[in-house]
Write a protein that holds these residues in place. Structure first.
Motif, PDB file in Angstrom:
ATOM      1  N   VAL A  43       0.856  -1.189   0.000  1.00 35.31           N
ATOM      2  CA  VAL A  43       0.000   0.000   0.000  1.00 35.31           C
ATOM      3  C   VAL A  43       0.890   1.237   0.000  1.00 35.31           C
ATOM      4  O   VAL A  43       1.781   1.366   0.840  1.00 35.31           O
ATOM      5  CB  VAL A  43      -0.935  -0.001   1.228  1.00 35.31           C
ATOM      6  N   ILE A  99      -0.717  -0.570  -4.722  1.00 31.37           N
ATOM      7  CA  ILE A  99      -1.636   0.538  -4.961  1.00 31.37           C
ATOM      8  C   ILE A  99      -0.852   1.814  -4.701  1.00 31.37           C
ATOM      9  O   ILE A  99      -0.204   1.957  -3.661  1.00 31.37           O
ATOM     10  CB  ILE A  99      -2.901   0.463  -4.070  1.00 31.37           C
ATOM     11  N   ARG A 138      -0.861   6.265  -5.544  1.00 25.08           N
ATOM     12  CA  ARG A 138      -1.690   7.385  -5.996  1.00 25.08           C
ATOM     13  C   ARG A 138      -1.160   8.044  -7.263  1.00 25.08           C
ATOM     14  O   ARG A 138      -1.913   8.636  -8.032  1.00 25.08           O
ATOM     15  CB  ARG A 138      -1.799   8.433  -4.892  1.00 25.08           C
ATOM     16  N   ALA A 184      -1.860  -0.779  -9.217  1.00 22.31           N
ATOM     17  CA  ALA A 184      -3.051   0.011  -9.513  1.00 22.31           C
ATOM     18  C   ALA A 184      -2.823   1.438  -9.039  1.00 22.31           C
ATOM     19  O   ALA A 184      -2.042   1.682  -8.115  1.00 22.31           O
ATOM     20  CB  ALA A 184      -4.268  -0.586  -8.813  1.00 22.31           C
ATOM     21  N   THR A 185      -3.471   2.386  -9.679  1.00 25.24           N
ATOM     22  CA  THR A 185      -3.346   3.775  -9.254  1.00 25.24           C
ATOM     23  C   THR A 185      -4.682   4.266  -8.717  1.00 25.24           C
ATOM     24  O   THR A 185      -5.745   3.908  -9.230  1.00 25.24           O
ATOM     25  CB  THR A 185      -2.897   4.673 -10.417  1.00 25.24           C
ATOM     26  N   ALA A 193      -5.702   4.958  -1.772  1.00 26.09           N
ATOM     27  CA  ALA A 193      -5.523   3.711  -1.022  1.00 26.09           C
ATOM     28  C   ALA A 193      -6.755   3.370  -0.188  1.00 26.09           C
ATOM     29  O   ALA A 193      -7.132   2.198  -0.069  1.00 26.09           O
ATOM     30  CB  ALA A 193      -4.291   3.814  -0.129  1.00 26.09           C
ATOM     31  N   PHE A 198      -9.398   2.005  -2.460  1.00 31.36           N
ATOM     32  CA  PHE A 198      -8.953   0.707  -2.970  1.00 31.36           C
ATOM     33  C   PHE A 198      -9.150  -0.380  -1.918  1.00 31.36           C
ATOM     34  O   PHE A 198      -9.712  -1.448  -2.203  1.00 31.36           O
ATOM     35  CB  PHE A 198      -7.479   0.799  -3.370  1.00 31.36           C
TER      36      PHE A 198
END
Length: 440
Positions: A280, A301, A303, A323-324, A327, A330
């Motif tokens: 994260v 994840i 940003r 992934a963007t 958090a 997500f």
């Protein structure tokens, strides 16, 4: 005066993100722009010689050189056309020109297939595919002709250079090898002369006298890093990146290897060797890459969307690994205990300081919910100079109590401090890594 220093830092960040500072992303394009001006090549060379080049030669070691311009394009243009972010970060001695001559020494009777499959052959074909040519060649036959002429020159089988007809884009025998300093480093980018330098290197030289431009260039990797949201335009790396132009002048703030060693040891003790892993606030994706190497189904994840192409380029992360987005959103959007192992480094204190969309307690509950077996966690502490007042009371025992009070883990194990308290940040970091374990 901390206030003035903070203002200066922010102003530099604004300039760099706008691209107007000498190390900003647009700066490199402006330096490259002269090569693309719509004026005759002879006039452009004359201007470059008279104004942009130093009037003397400088000695440069081959291990200080990076590959550069290809196919009539600058290194940056070639990198963009071929989607190869790290082309201008490639050491010259590891590049395709030297590699072809090494191959020629190993295989005296090079076949066409061997040449085309070599790094040099692929380079020529990439130039053609990108919409150009390779020394006038527009197909495999043209690439083979250029490669065989190059090998013949190296072997002394070609006629005198003065008697040879120059190919398109080929420099004349009297033209100097041309380089440009790479900003913020001790490296030089080759602008013209890859073949001559490769022959010299393979003949035993360890360097050459070259003509250098006055203005430094930046590499696409440097430009991308300077645009990352959390760096504020400073020459800092939050995770290790092995690129030659970053070795001097760029500080690696987080060693990462110290945390990973603790994670490896703990997971080994608990017999956890595989499973799903999530980092994260994964930054560039260093931990994602390392855990994937260890056999985990690893993801992250982050940003900042720029982290995705960066991680793919420097760590070889596949599409979809990181992934963007936010958090909190997500974590809240996935099933409980989705990941066997979760890590979250240096994020919670931003929520403690009111910079997050939810409270620190809500964030740690989301991390608890997401974790199936082990959460590796650290946060800012009050031993750090920059948090001495704002995080007063947040020492390792307080962090451990916070974890016990707001999560449902069965064990909270303090694995000790990180090793990031080193110049220029010797008064900061030493954050304790905690392993939060679910045994049931």
């Amino acid at each position: 005066m901390p206030g003035i220093q903070q203002v200066r830092r922010k102003s530099r960040a604004v300039l760099r993100k706008s691209g107007l500072a000498p190390s900003g992303p647009v700066y490199g394009r402006l330096v490259d722009a002269g090569r693309s001006l719509p004026i005759p090549a002879s006039a452009r060379v004359a201007v470059s010689t008279a104004v942009l080049r130093r009037p003397w030669k400088v000695p440069v070691r081959f291990d200080r050189l990076l590959v550069g311009a290809q196919g009539g394009w600058t290194a940056r243009e070639f990198a963009e056309r071929t989607d190869d972010l790290l082309w201008p970060s490639t050491p010259f001695l590891d590049g395709p020109h030297v590699a072809l001559l090494r191959l020629a020494d190993e295989v005296p009777g090079l076949t066409d297939e061997q040449i085309l499959e070599s790094a040099y052959g692929r380079l020529g074909l990439r130039c053609i595919k990108a919409g150009g040519n390779y020394f006038g060649g527009t197909d495999e036959a043209g690439v083979l002709a250029a490669a065989r002429a190059f090998v013949a020159r190296y072997r002394g089988e070609a006629g005198p250079a003065e008697d040879e007809a120059l190919r398109p884009q080929q420099s004349g025998p009297q033209d100097p090898v041309l380089v440009a300093p790479v900003r913020g480093s001790d490296r030089y980018q080759i602008l013209d002369g890859h073949h001559r330098l490769a022959i010299a290197a393979m003949n035993g030289a360890d360097g050459a006298d070259v003509v250098a431009k006055w203005l430094p260039v930046t590499t696409p990797l440097q430009d991308l890093l300077l645009k990352m949201s959390w760096l504020d335009g400073t020459h800092e790396l939050y995770q290790p990146i092995g690129a030659p132009e970053l070795e001097s002048g760029w500080t690696t703030v987080r060693q990462c290897t110290d945390r990973l060693a603790k994670m490896d040891a703990f997971l080994g003790e608990r017999g956890i060797a595989a499973g799903r892993y999530l980092d994260v606030a994964s930054c560039y994706g260093w931990f994602v890459a390392r855990m994937a190497e260890r056999g985990f189904d690893a993801g992250g994840i982050e940003r900042d969307p720029l982290a995705v192409p960066l991680g793919q380029a420097v760590y070889g992360l596949p599409d979809g690994a990181v992934a963007t987005g936010d958090a909190v959103e997500f974590l809240g959007g996935h099933d409980p205990a989705r990941w066997d192992v979760v890590s979250c480094f240096s994020l919670l204190h931003h929520f403690v300081l009111g910079r997050g969309p939810v409270s620190a307690e809500e964030l740690i509950r989301l991390l608890d919910r997401a974790t199936g077996r082990v959460l590796f966690f650290d946060t800012g502490q009050d031993n750090e100079a920059w948090f001495a007042e704002s995080l007063r009371g947040w020492d390792p025992p307080r962090v451990e109590r916070f974890l016990r009070e707001h999560t449902g883990f069965d064990e909270i194990v303090d694995l000790g401090p990180d090793e990031d308290a080193r110049p220029p940040y010797e008064d900061n970091y030493s954050r304790h890594l905690f392993a939060c374990v679910r045994t049931a």
